[in-house]
Design a protein around this motif. Structure first.
Motif, short mmCIF file in Angstrom:
data_model
loop_
_atom_site.label_atom_id
_atom_site.label_comp_id
_atom_site.label_asym_id
_atom_site.label_seq_id
_atom_site.Cartn_x
_atom_site.Cartn_y
_atom_site.Cartn_z
N ASP A 146 0.76 -1.16 0.07
CA ASP A 146 -0.05 0.07 0.17
C ASP A 146 0.89 1.31 -0.04
OD1 ASP A 146 -2.76 -0.82 -0.02
OD2 ASP A 146 -2.57 -1.43 1.94
N LYS A 156 5.67 3.65 -0.01
CA LYS A 156 5.03 2.32 -0.17
C LYS A 156 5.65 1.52 1.02
CE LYS A 156 5.11 -1.55 -3.55
NZ LYS A 156 5.54 -2.25 -4.62
N THR A 191 -3.97 3.71 -1.55
CA THR A 191 -4.17 2.55 -2.44
C THR A 191 -5.35 1.61 -1.63
OG1 THR A 191 -2.02 1.49 -1.73
CG2 THR A 191 -2.25 2.85 -3.91
N THR A 194 -8.72 0.32 -5.87
CA THR A 194 -7.90 0.36 -6.92
C THR A 194 -7.87 1.61 -7.72
OG1 THR A 194 -9.73 -0.61 -8.17
CG2 THR A 194 -7.93 -2.08 -7.47
N GLN A 195 -9.24 2.45 -7.21
CA GLN A 195 -9.17 3.76 -7.96
C GLN A 195 -9.62 4.96 -6.68
OE1 GLN A 195 -12.32 3.25 -10.98
NE2 GLN A 195 -11.14 3.20 -12.47
N SER A 255 -5.56 4.58 -8.33
CA SER A 255 -5.21 5.09 -6.96
C SER A 255 -3.65 5.39 -6.63
CB SER A 255 -5.79 4.18 -5.62
OG SER A 255 -5.34 3.17 -5.97
N LYS A 256 -2.64 4.59 -7.49
CA LYS A 256 -1.65 4.95 -7.40
C LYS A 256 -0.87 6.42 -7.33
CE LYS A 256 -0.28 0.18 -8.14
NZ LYS A 256 0.50 -0.72 -8.91
N ASP A 259 -0.44 6.77 -11.46
CA ASP A 259 -1.61 6.87 -11.87
C ASP A 259 -2.32 8.16 -11.91
OD1 ASP A 259 -1.27 4.13 -12.33
OD2 ASP A 259 -2.39 3.51 -10.82
#
Length: 303
Positions: A146, A156, A191, A194-195, A255-256, A259
């Motif tokens: 995460d 992370k 995260t 996923t979004q 969500s990253k 991204d």
């Protein structure tokens, strides 16, 4: 030399001999006790070696069992750590009883209880992080992999131990974060899904038809491949700015952090291109000056 002086000298000499003899006796007794205890130390050493082997075997067996389950990596680490810790505690207790035959398991447990209180006060921070690590591994949120933010630290989650958590920053550095910090402070998990929703501000000039501009912006965002149009796209007029009417544009994408940046880049490019094609101005900031009296525009008097 008088008789009294000679007597005192003899007494002092006798005391010295008695002290030396006592020390010799104690040394002999200690050496004898050490020799007698050697078999016990050898057996205790053998027990510790067997404990080490048993712990390694137990961890391997635990790994095979856990591979068949759907436990989170953090919870798997907790189970393996507890198995290893239980085996080592048992082995150390057996070794202590072998070395000191007068020590019973009951007295050993009682001593451990008293010692634990003293050690707890001396190493309060360490035990606090230990307990926080257990609780972090037990809870469902904040899994390994995460992206999190906590007290200015963002990165992370790479590894969770019983004392600290390894957080790899987006710039590559790793930060060892005490578990108590992550447990006692709010942690934002970017995260967890996923979004997540992203947003930008887009400004148009004051002479623009806002309904038309909103339709152009919405269509532009819908055409971006990284945008999940099924979750909806919001285009709100939110502010009268100095030289523009500002729209807040919101959409859903990965969500990253990467991204997010990639999606924002494509959305801003699409909005700019669509507004240009529609002839809608994205104004620069400008300033209007007002004067009380008219300023003459002529060339002035000539001499």
């Amino acid at each position: 030399m008088t008789t009294a002086t000679a007597s005192r000298a003899d007494e002092g000499l006798n005391q010295t001999f008695d002290t030396v003899a006592t020390l010799q006796d104690q040394f002999v007794q200690m050496a004898d006790g050490f020799v007698r205890a050697l078999p016990g130390f050898a057996i205790a050493l053998g027990i510790l070696i067997l404990t080490w082997i048993a712990a390694r075997i137990a961890v391997r067996v635990t790994n095979r069992v856990l591979d068949r389950t759907d436990l989170r990596p953090g919870l798997e680490n907790l189970v393996k750590t507890l198995v290893k810790l239980a085996i080592w505690i048992g082995g150390l207790m057996i070794a202590a009883v072998v070395v000191m035959p007068g020590l019973t398991p009951a007295s050993l447990i009682a001593g451990l209880g008293i010692g634990a209180v003293a050690i707890g006060f001396a190493f309060q921070d360490i035990f606090e992080n230990f307990l926080a690590g257990v609780l972090i591994m037990l809870r469902k949120k904040m899994r390994i992999g995460d992206i999190i933010e906590c007290e200015g630290i963002a990165g992370k989650v790479e590894h969770i131990t019983l004392r600290e958590t390894y957080v790899r920053k987006l710039s590559g550095e790793v930060t060892l974060v005490p578990n108590s910090m992550l447990f006692k402070n709010p942690v934002e998990i970017l995260t967890d899904e996923t979004q997540r929703r992203h947003e930008v501000i887009a400004g148009v000039s004051y002479d623009t038809d806002l309904d038309h501009a909103a339709k152009v912006i919405r269509a532009a965002v819908q055409g971006v491949e990284t945008v999940d149009a099924d979750k909806g796209i919001d285009v709100f007029a939110v502010e009268f700015n100095a030289s523009s009417v500002d729209f807040k544009v919101r959409w859903w994408a990965g969500s990253k952090p990467r991204d997010m940046w990639e999606s924002k880049d494509k959305v801003i490019r699409a909005i700019k291109s669509a507004l240009d094609d529609a002839g809608i101005e994205i104004p620069f900031p400008y300033v209007t000056h007002t004067f009380k009296e008219a300023i003459p525009l002529g060339s002035g008097d000539k001499n």
